[in-house]
Design a protein around this motif. Sequence first.
Motif, short mmCIF file in Angstrom:
data_model
loop_
_atom_site.label_atom_id
_atom_site.label_comp_id
_atom_site.label_asym_id
_atom_site.label_seq_id
_atom_site.Cartn_x
_atom_site.Cartn_y
_atom_site.Cartn_z
N LYS A 193 4.74 0.52 -0.18
CA LYS A 193 5.45 -0.16 0.89
C LYS A 193 4.75 -1.46 1.24
O LYS A 193 3.53 -1.51 1.27
N ASP A 232 -9.71 2.61 -1.75
CA ASP A 232 -8.26 2.66 -1.98
C ASP A 232 -7.79 1.35 -2.59
O ASP A 232 -8.42 0.31 -2.46
N PHE A 287 0.86 -1.18 0.00
CA PHE A 287 0.00 0.00 0.00
C PHE A 287 0.89 1.22 0.00
O PHE A 287 1.81 1.33 0.81
N LYS A 288 0.65 2.13 -0.91
CA LYS A 288 1.46 3.33 -1.10
C LYS A 288 2.93 2.99 -1.29
O LYS A 288 3.82 3.64 -0.75
#
Length: 165
Positions: free
Chosen positions: A113, A130, A110-111
């Motif tokens: 990482k 998301d 996520f993002k």
Amino acid sequence: MMKLKSKKFCRGSFKFGNGGGNNGNVKSSEKGVGNCNNISEIKWELRPGGMLVQKRETGSSVGEGMIIVRVSTVSQCHDISIGATSTFGELKMILSLVTSLEPKEQRLLFKGKEREDDEYLHMVGVKDKDKVLLLQDPAIKEMKKLHRLASTTQHIPTTYHTISV
């Protein structure tokens, strides 16, 4: 959930800019002046990080705190409904039912990482709609490939026989 009683605060009778009279137009109880009867209890909740905060009163119905997370693999996309305060480990358990990959074989990003199993979705910043990327762990993928290769080479019957003279 923990309930703590709030302190009772009430305003005294103050005179606002019109010379102190009510003039019969507005009752003091309508303005909240001198009224101590509508005191309510404050509800508290303990967040996963250990912080004690005042519970929000929302008009949400059943499913409060549920979010939809779009989990994308290389070739597929899955929309998963999960509680906002769930962990990435719980998300992996749900994904194992959908993708047939064991939770230990999954890597969730996520993002940009990779996230650990004990990290909470809401603490990391995952919100409704998301996207989370699902990858298969390359080490386990390689071990499966080697295991499959070793098992196929052992069970292949051969038509050749060696004759010793």
